[in-house]
Scaffold this active site. Structure first.
Site, PDB file in Angstrom:
ATOM      1  N   VAL A  82      -5.842 -12.603   7.807  1.00  0.00           N
ATOM      2  CA  VAL A  82      -4.838 -12.716   6.755  1.00  0.00           C
ATOM      3  C   VAL A  82      -3.591 -11.929   7.139  1.00  0.00           C
ATOM      4  O   VAL A  82      -3.641 -10.722   7.351  1.00  0.00           O
ATOM      5  CB  VAL A  82      -5.385 -12.206   5.412  1.00  0.00           C
ATOM      6  CG1 VAL A  82      -4.309 -12.314   4.328  1.00  0.00           C
ATOM      7  CG2 VAL A  82      -6.635 -12.985   5.004  1.00  0.00           C
ATOM      8  N   LYS A  83      -2.484 -12.637   7.220  1.00  0.00           N
ATOM      9  CA  LYS A  83      -1.214 -12.026   7.604  1.00  0.00           C
ATOM     10  C   LYS A  83      -0.440 -11.647   6.343  1.00  0.00           C
ATOM     11  O   LYS A  83      -0.250 -12.475   5.449  1.00  0.00           O
ATOM     12  CB  LYS A  83      -0.413 -13.013   8.454  1.00  0.00           C
ATOM     13  CG  LYS A  83       0.711 -12.405   9.265  1.00  0.00           C
ATOM     14  CD  LYS A  83       1.281 -13.474  10.199  1.00  0.00           C
ATOM     15  CE  LYS A  83       2.381 -12.917  11.080  1.00  0.00           C
ATOM     16  NZ  LYS A  83       2.958 -13.993  11.938  1.00  0.00           N
TER      17      LYS A  83
END
Length: 214
Positions: A82-83
């Protein structure tokens, strides 16, 4: 050092992956928007091609929205990372995701203090944008060195993912200064193979090979 492609172009990913040299992929909303395809559809396809980390960015800027999107993203594939943008709400989200053992990539890092905060939040990766730092007349390579020293000083496990790589020199300096990974566009990745002396040498070998019997 791990090498990642910064793209959402499936053909580009398949090409470099076929060489066995790509360890992961990073994406962002701007890159995926250019494809004209569904965000989740693109991420799912990339994850099927590359077994390593695939960074998929949340679109919300508020904690509740970021967390909701993050939990949806990790359902796409096991290798989704998850960025999250390096803003207060983003790091709050990283803290919660870390508690849930969900890997994160904190993006848009431009200073060592920002990188320190990301590490304290438990980020899996920190993405300093060295090319963009250079564009502001600061030294992107010095930023890599500062983050490396701080992380080593205090034993942080957060991995330095050098981003905004413009070419071979950026990669070389990032590697020399201790970055754990580097991500770059397809065009920059292809530059890594190139050297004029390689071309000259190969041309000579091929010419001489014509004189040989197999």
């Amino acid at each position: 050092m791990e090498l990642y492609l910064d793209t959402a172009n499936i053909d580009e990913i398949k090409e470099i992956a076929s060489y066995g040299l790509v360890d992961g992929v990073t994406t962002n909303p701007s890159i995926i928007a250019k494809s004209g395809r569904s965000f989740k559809e693109v991420i799912k396809e990339i994850c099927a091609i590359v077994p390593g980390p695939v960074s998929a960015e949340v679109l919300s800027t508020k904690y509740e929205g970021m967390l909701k999107e993050a939990l949806e993203l990790v359902e796409i594939a096991e290798n989704v990372v998850v960025k999250v943008p390096l803003i207060p709400e983003g790091l709050k989200t990283v803290v919660e995701l870390t508690k849930r053992n969900i890997p994160t990539n904190v993006t848009l890092c431009f200073s060592a203090p920002q990188a320190l905060l990301a590490a304290k939040a438990g980020a899996t990766f920190i993405s300093p944008f060295i090319g963009r730092v250079d564009d502001t007349s600061w030294d992107g390579m010095e930023l890599i060195s500062e983050i490396r020293e701080i992380y080593d000083n205090y034993g942080y496990d957060t991995r330095i993912l050098a981003a905004s790589i413009r070419g071979p020199m950026h990669l070389k300096e990032s590697a020399l200064r201790g970055a754990d990974c580097a991500t770059m566009p397809h065009s920059a990745f292809l530059q890594l193979f190139k050297h004029p002396l390689t071309d000259i040498g190969l041309e000579k070998f091929l010419e001489d090979a014509k004189k040989l019997k197999w």
